[in-house]
Design a protein around this motif. Structure first.
Motif, short mmCIF file in Angstrom:
data_model
loop_
_atom_site.label_atom_id
_atom_site.label_comp_id
_atom_site.label_asym_id
_atom_site.label_seq_id
_atom_site.Cartn_x
_atom_site.Cartn_y
_atom_site.Cartn_z
N VAL A 114 -13.65 -7.02 -3.45
CA VAL A 114 -12.92 -8.28 -3.57
C VAL A 114 -11.44 -7.99 -3.67
CG1 VAL A 114 -12.57 -10.36 -4.94
CG2 VAL A 114 -14.87 -9.41 -4.70
N GLU A 115 -10.69 -8.52 -2.72
CA GLU A 115 -9.25 -8.28 -2.64
C GLU A 115 -8.48 -9.46 -3.23
OE1 GLU A 115 -10.05 -6.34 1.73
OE2 GLU A 115 -9.90 -8.47 1.28
N SER A 116 -7.28 -9.17 -3.68
CA SER A 116 -6.38 -10.21 -4.15
C SER A 116 -4.95 -9.71 -4.03
CB SER A 116 -6.68 -10.58 -5.60
OG SER A 116 -6.54 -9.45 -6.44
N GLY A 117 -4.01 -10.65 -4.10
CA GLY A 117 -2.60 -10.27 -4.16
C GLY A 117 -1.79 -10.55 -2.92
N CYS A 135 -7.96 -4.37 -5.06
CA CYS A 135 -9.30 -4.43 -4.49
C CYS A 135 -10.26 -3.84 -5.50
CB CYS A 135 -9.34 -3.65 -3.19
SG CYS A 135 -11.01 -3.45 -2.51
N ALA A 136 -11.17 -4.68 -5.98
CA ALA A 136 -12.15 -4.25 -6.97
C ALA A 136 -13.51 -4.08 -6.32
CB ALA A 136 -12.23 -5.27 -8.10
N ALA A 137 -14.11 -2.93 -6.55
CA ALA A 137 -15.44 -2.64 -6.01
C ALA A 137 -16.49 -2.85 -7.09
CB ALA A 137 -15.50 -1.21 -5.50
N SER A 138 -17.61 -3.40 -6.67
CA SER A 138 -18.72 -3.60 -7.60
C SER A 138 -20.04 -3.39 -6.87
CB SER A 138 -18.66 -5.00 -8.22
OG SER A 138 -18.82 -5.98 -7.21
N THR A 163 -11.18 0.28 -8.84
CA THR A 163 -10.18 -0.60 -8.23
C THR A 163 -9.09 0.23 -7.56
OG1 THR A 163 -10.58 -2.33 -9.87
CG2 THR A 163 -8.49 -2.41 -8.69
N VAL A 164 -8.69 -0.24 -6.39
CA VAL A 164 -7.59 0.40 -5.67
C VAL A 164 -6.47 -0.61 -5.50
CG1 VAL A 164 -8.53 -0.16 -3.38
CG2 VAL A 164 -6.97 1.78 -3.64
N TYR A 165 -5.25 -0.12 -5.60
CA TYR A 165 -4.07 -0.97 -5.48
C TYR A 165 -3.20 -0.49 -4.33
CZ TYR A 165 -5.47 -1.87 -10.32
OH TYR A 165 -6.19 -2.18 -11.45
N LEU A 166 -2.44 -1.42 -3.78
CA LEU A 166 -1.43 -1.07 -2.80
C LEU A 166 -0.14 -1.78 -3.20
CD1 LEU A 166 -0.91 0.51 -0.14
CD2 LEU A 166 -1.26 -1.68 1.06
N GLN A 167 0.80 -1.00 -3.70
CA GLN A 167 2.12 -1.54 -4.03
C GLN A 167 2.98 -1.47 -2.78
OE1 GLN A 167 3.33 -2.88 -7.01
NE2 GLN A 167 5.11 -3.38 -5.73
N MET A 168 3.46 -2.61 -2.35
CA MET A 168 4.24 -2.70 -1.13
C MET A 168 5.65 -3.16 -1.46
SD MET A 168 1.39 -4.40 1.41
CE MET A 168 1.38 -5.96 0.55
N ASN A 169 6.60 -2.30 -1.23
CA ASN A 169 8.01 -2.61 -1.48
C ASN A 169 8.79 -2.64 -0.17
OD1 ASN A 169 7.46 -2.54 -4.28
ND2 ASN A 169 7.89 -0.34 -4.38
N SER A 170 9.97 -3.22 -0.22
CA SER A 170 10.85 -3.28 0.96
C SER A 170 10.09 -3.79 2.18
CB SER A 170 11.45 -1.89 1.25
OG SER A 170 12.16 -1.41 0.13
N LEU A 171 9.38 -4.86 1.99
CA LEU A 171 8.54 -5.39 3.07
C LEU A 171 9.37 -5.86 4.24
CD1 LEU A 171 5.88 -7.11 0.84
CD2 LEU A 171 5.37 -5.50 2.68
#
Length: 120
Positions: free
Chosen positions: A5-8, A22-25, A77-85
């Motif tokens: 399940v993704e969010s953000g 993204c949370a895995a279950s 859970t995995v994250y993707l921090q996106m800067n300077s888009l």
């Protein structure tokens, strides 16, 4: 079976930042790798960033230095921090996870996708 399940996602101005989660279950025994892909209209899906159980990471050349992938193993859970888009980062972003379930069968699971739009 493993669910993601993704969010953000959302709309952000050029130069802005977003953080995808993204949370895995499910019946997870081993999580070998988690990653983020993206697909823009009319283009093929491409790998943006991935991280393995051993801690190695890989990035698409065009996002190096701007995006950072990280995990919370306790939360699967995995994250993707996106800067300077940039406008060219606009796409649907998909989470992916591969590993083995508690039935010892391999899984290769995908999230439903989250839209990221970079526009002024």
């Amino acid at each position: 079976q493993v669910q993601l399940v993704e969010s953000g996602g959302g709309l952000v101005q050029p130069g802005g930042s977003l953080r995808l989660s993204c949370a895995a279950s499910g019946s997870i025994f081993i999580m070998n790798a988690m990653g983020w892909y993206r697909q823009a209209p009319g283009k093929q899906r491409e790998l943006v960033a991935a991280t393995t159980r051993g801690g190695s990471t890989t990035y698409l050349d065009s996002v190096k230095g701007r995006f950072t992938i990280s995990t919370d193993n306790a939360k699967n859970t995995v994250y993707l921090q996106m800067n300077s888009l940039k406008p060219e980062d606009t796409a649907v972003y998909y989470c992916n996870a591969v590993g083995y379930g508690t039935n010892l069968h391999e899984y290769d699971s995908w999230g439903q996708g989250t839209q990221v739009t970079v526009s002024s």
